[in-house]
Design a protein around this motif. Sequence first.
Motif, PDB file in Angstrom:
ATOM      1  N   GLU A   8      45.457  41.137  32.268  1.00 55.04           N
ATOM      2  CA  GLU A   8      44.530  40.394  32.673  1.00 55.04           C
ATOM      3  C   GLU A   8      44.726  40.878  34.218  1.00 55.04           C
ATOM      4  OE1 GLU A   8      44.558  36.232  32.346  1.00 55.04           O
ATOM      5  OE2 GLU A   8      42.987  35.947  34.017  1.00 55.04           O
ATOM      6  N   LEU A   9      45.857  40.610  34.938  1.00 59.47           N
ATOM      7  CA  LEU A   9      46.077  40.887  36.241  1.00 59.47           C
ATOM      8  C   LEU A   9      46.405  42.361  36.432  1.00 59.47           C
ATOM      9  CD1 LEU A   9      47.844  37.444  37.309  1.00 59.47           C
ATOM     10  CD2 LEU A   9      45.449  38.088  37.245  1.00 59.47           C
ATOM     11  N   MET A  10      46.177  42.847  37.573  1.00 55.48           N
ATOM     12  CA  MET A  10      46.629  44.375  38.076  1.00 55.48           C
ATOM     13  C   MET A  10      47.713  44.161  39.008  1.00 55.48           C
ATOM     14  SD  MET A  10      42.857  45.984  38.205  1.00 55.48           S
ATOM     15  CE  MET A  10      43.480  47.830  38.512  1.00 55.48           C
ATOM     16  N   TYR A  19      44.591  52.440  42.502  1.00 53.52           N
ATOM     17  CA  TYR A  19      43.189  51.912  42.403  1.00 53.52           C
ATOM     18  C   TYR A  19      42.833  51.991  43.871  1.00 53.52           C
ATOM     19  CZ  TYR A  19      39.258  48.691  41.034  1.00 53.52           C
ATOM     20  OH  TYR A  19      38.123  48.132  40.869  1.00 53.52           O
ATOM     21  N   HIS A  28      30.989  51.044  44.906  1.00 52.38           N
ATOM     22  CA  HIS A  28      31.036  50.102  45.556  1.00 52.38           C
ATOM     23  C   HIS A  28      29.908  49.903  46.615  1.00 52.38           C
ATOM     24  CE1 HIS A  28      35.477  49.083  44.813  1.00 52.38           C
ATOM     25  NE2 HIS A  28      34.915  49.125  43.800  1.00 52.38           N
ATOM     26  N   GLY A  52      37.799  38.069  41.922  1.00 53.32           N
ATOM     27  CA  GLY A  52      38.533  38.883  41.439  1.00 53.32           C
ATOM     28  C   GLY A  52      38.249  40.286  42.363  1.00 53.32           C
ATOM     29  N   CYS A  53      38.529  39.878  43.589  1.00 55.38           N
ATOM     30  CA  CYS A  53      38.239  40.822  44.594  1.00 55.38           C
ATOM     31  C   CYS A  53      39.382  42.198  44.914  1.00 55.38           C
ATOM     32  CB  CYS A  53      38.391  40.175  46.146  1.00 55.38           C
ATOM     33  SG  CYS A  53      40.172  39.726  46.642  1.00 55.38           S
ATOM     34  N   ASP A  75      42.047  36.811  44.456  1.00 58.57           N
ATOM     35  CA  ASP A  75      42.460  37.801  43.211  1.00 58.57           C
ATOM     36  C   ASP A  75      43.802  37.165  42.631  1.00 58.57           C
ATOM     37  OD1 ASP A  75      41.714  40.645  42.316  1.00 58.57           O
ATOM     38  OD2 ASP A  75      43.720  40.198  41.827  1.00 58.57           O
ATOM     39  N   GLY A  76      43.910  37.120  41.484  1.00 55.51           N
ATOM     40  CA  GLY A  76      45.329  36.826  40.811  1.00 55.51           C
ATOM     41  C   GLY A  76      46.440  37.673  41.110  1.00 55.51           C
ATOM     42  N   SER A  77      46.354  39.005  41.668  1.00 54.63           N
ATOM     43  CA  SER A  77      47.353  39.952  41.999  1.00 54.63           C
ATOM     44  C   SER A  77      47.817  39.751  43.237  1.00 54.63           C
ATOM     45  CB  SER A  77      46.808  41.281  41.596  1.00 54.63           C
ATOM     46  OG  SER A  77      47.735  41.880  42.082  1.00 54.63           O
ATOM     47  N   LEU A 105      42.226  32.409  38.794  1.00 54.58           N
ATOM     48  CA  LEU A 105      41.104  31.446  38.258  1.00 54.58           C
ATOM     49  C   LEU A 105      41.298  31.047  36.965  1.00 54.58           C
ATOM     50  CD1 LEU A 105      38.338  33.856  39.723  1.00 54.58           C
ATOM     51  CD2 LEU A 105      38.959  31.559  40.708  1.00 54.58           C
ATOM     52  N   ASN A 121      32.996  41.956  41.020  1.00 53.05           N
ATOM     53  CA  ASN A 121      32.884  43.210  40.474  1.00 53.05           C
ATOM     54  C   ASN A 121      33.902  43.546  39.623  1.00 53.05           C
ATOM     55  OD1 ASN A 121      31.683  45.955  40.203  1.00 53.05           O
ATOM     56  ND2 ASN A 121      33.603  46.558  41.492  1.00 53.05           N
ATOM     57  N   SER A 122      33.827  43.786  38.494  1.00 48.15           N
ATOM     58  CA  SER A 122      34.995  44.266  37.654  1.00 48.15           C
ATOM     59  C   SER A 122      36.086  43.102  37.182  1.00 48.15           C
ATOM     60  CB  SER A 122      35.493  45.428  37.934  1.00 48.15           C
ATOM     61  OG  SER A 122      34.843  46.764  37.852  1.00 48.15           O
ATOM     62  N   LEU A 123      35.720  41.954  37.436  1.00 44.37           N
ATOM     63  CA  LEU A 123      36.719  40.990  37.018  1.00 44.37           C
ATOM     64  C   LEU A 123      36.300  40.554  35.424  1.00 44.37           C
ATOM     65  CD1 LEU A 123      38.595  38.673  37.352  1.00 44.37           C
ATOM     66  CD2 LEU A 123      36.547  37.083  37.982  1.00 44.37           C
ATOM     67  N   HIS A 126      38.404  41.801  32.230  1.00 50.17           N
ATOM     68  CA  HIS A 126      39.636  41.427  32.592  1.00 50.17           C
ATOM     69  C   HIS A 126      40.072  40.027  31.928  1.00 50.17           C
ATOM     70  CE1 HIS A 126      41.751  44.744  34.638  1.00 50.17           C
ATOM     71  NE2 HIS A 126      40.684  44.860  35.454  1.00 50.17           N
TER      72      HIS A 126
HETATM   73  C1  LIG Z   1      39.179  46.146  38.283  1.00 52.18           C
HETATM   74  S1  LIG Z   1      39.873  45.038  39.512  1.00 52.18           S
HETATM   75  C2  LIG Z   1      38.487  44.786  40.588  1.00 52.18           C
HETATM   76  C3  LIG Z   1      38.680  44.688  41.938  1.00 52.18           C
HETATM   77  C4  LIG Z   1      37.757  44.499  42.680  1.00 52.18           C
HETATM   78  N1  LIG Z   1      36.578  43.423  42.354  1.00 52.18           N
HETATM   79  C5  LIG Z   1      36.855  45.823  42.875  1.00 52.18           C
HETATM   80  O1  LIG Z   1      35.830  45.868  42.474  1.00 52.18           O
HETATM   81  O2  LIG Z   1      37.443  46.715  43.673  1.00 52.18           O
HETATM   82  C6  LIG Z   1      40.072  43.599  38.531  1.00 52.18           C
HETATM   83  C7  LIG Z   1      40.672  42.364  39.448  1.00 52.18           C
HETATM   84  O3  LIG Z   1      40.592  41.131  38.785  1.00 52.18           O
HETATM   85  C8  LIG Z   1      41.587  40.491  39.035  1.00 52.18           C
HETATM   86  N2  LIG Z   1      41.844  39.251  37.994  1.00 52.18           N
HETATM   87  C9  LIG Z   1      41.859  39.223  36.733  1.00 52.18           C
HETATM   88  N3  LIG Z   1      41.896  38.122  36.017  1.00 52.18           N
HETATM   89  C10 LIG Z   1      42.126  37.240  37.291  1.00 52.18           C
HETATM   90  C11 LIG Z   1      41.806  35.803  37.322  1.00 52.18           C
HETATM   91  N4  LIG Z   1      42.063  34.909  36.157  1.00 52.18           N
HETATM   92  N5  LIG Z   1      41.989  35.405  38.691  1.00 52.18           N
HETATM   93  C12 LIG Z   1      41.861  36.207  39.436  1.00 52.18           C
HETATM   94  N6  LIG Z   1      41.657  37.620  39.676  1.00 52.18           N
HETATM   95  C13 LIG Z   1      41.929  38.046  38.363  1.00 52.18           C
HETATM   96  C14 LIG Z   1      42.835  41.347  38.638  1.00 52.18           C
HETATM   97  O4  LIG Z   1      43.988  40.966  39.266  1.00 52.18           O
HETATM   98  C15 LIG Z   1      42.198  42.663  39.328  1.00 52.18           C
HETATM   99  O5  LIG Z   1      42.699  42.962  40.758  1.00 52.18           O
END
Ligand SMILES: C[S@@+](CC[C@H](N)C(=O)[O-])C[C@H]1O[C@@H](n2cnc3c(N)ncnc32)[C@H](O)[C@@H]1O
Length: 222
Positions: A8-10, A19, A28, A52-53, A75-77, A105, A121-123, A126
């Motif tokens: 889930e988290l990166m 990345y 983007h 999930g920024c 973001d969770g990471s 989240l 984007n792209s959350l 995950h």
């Molecule tokens: C593929 S990355 C996309 C990052 C960014 N939105 C971008 O487009 O560059 C997905 C992100 O979602 C975060 N993420 C995943 N699950 C999450 C959660 N439950 N709460 C917050 N962030 C989360 C991950 O840690 C990761 O940084």
Amino acid sequence: MERILESELMEEEGQVCAYAEADFEDAHSRFIALFQDMVGHKGINGYVLDLGCGYGDIAMRFARAYPRCIVHGIDGSEAMIHYGKGILREAHDIQDRVELIHGRLPEAVLPRIKYDIIISNSLLHHLPNPQVLYQVIQRYTISGAPVFIMDLKRPKTIDEARVLVETHVANEPEVLKRDFYNSLLAAFEEREVLEQLKEAKLNNLSVKVASDRHIVICGYIP
Ligand SMILES: C[S@@+](CC[C@H](N)C(=O)[O-])C[C@H]1O[C@@H](n2cnc3c(N)ncnc32)[C@H](O)[C@@H]1O
């Protein structure tokens, strides 16, 4: 092909660096352009939440595109947020309008009760439970708020996923190729997203295929 979850988290340092150093210019800038196609430019102001920024690249691009907006990215990471804060320290033009927040989240506590705009984007791919994204949207938006989400769409077959990796990230480091492949397998199909929106009672949002690997979920909160 069935969905296969990815982490889930990166949080791996190598993963975050790969990345952050990858070339996301096309994807983007396209995110911002598609948002602009939906809402235009005039009268866009207020507080924006980027779910999930990551390291905040889209949050920062958004702040530059919309100078009357204040953007909160979550973001969770911790590693992603730490990396993004480093970039923000040098970004004198926007650093007073972008805040990057570490929190997972849906339980994270945000600085505001409501937001005027939500982007992500792209959350979605995950999340083990995709309803988390929609619950957060429901909780934090005001009525009439634009919502704009872009994510990957799951290919029909493993072979199709491999072709997408070769087409789009062939020259990127192995860790990024691995993550992109795993993300494609963890993504949802368009029909699954439509079912999720129905369950979340957000079925006024529309779902569009935006490229060979992207879908967009967008519209306005009733
Ligand atoms: C593929 S990355 C996309 C990052 C960014 N939105 C971008 O487009 O560059 C997905 C992100 O979602 C975060 N993420 C995943 N699950 C999450 C959660 N439950 N709460 C917050 N962030 C989360 C991950 O840690 C990761 O940084």
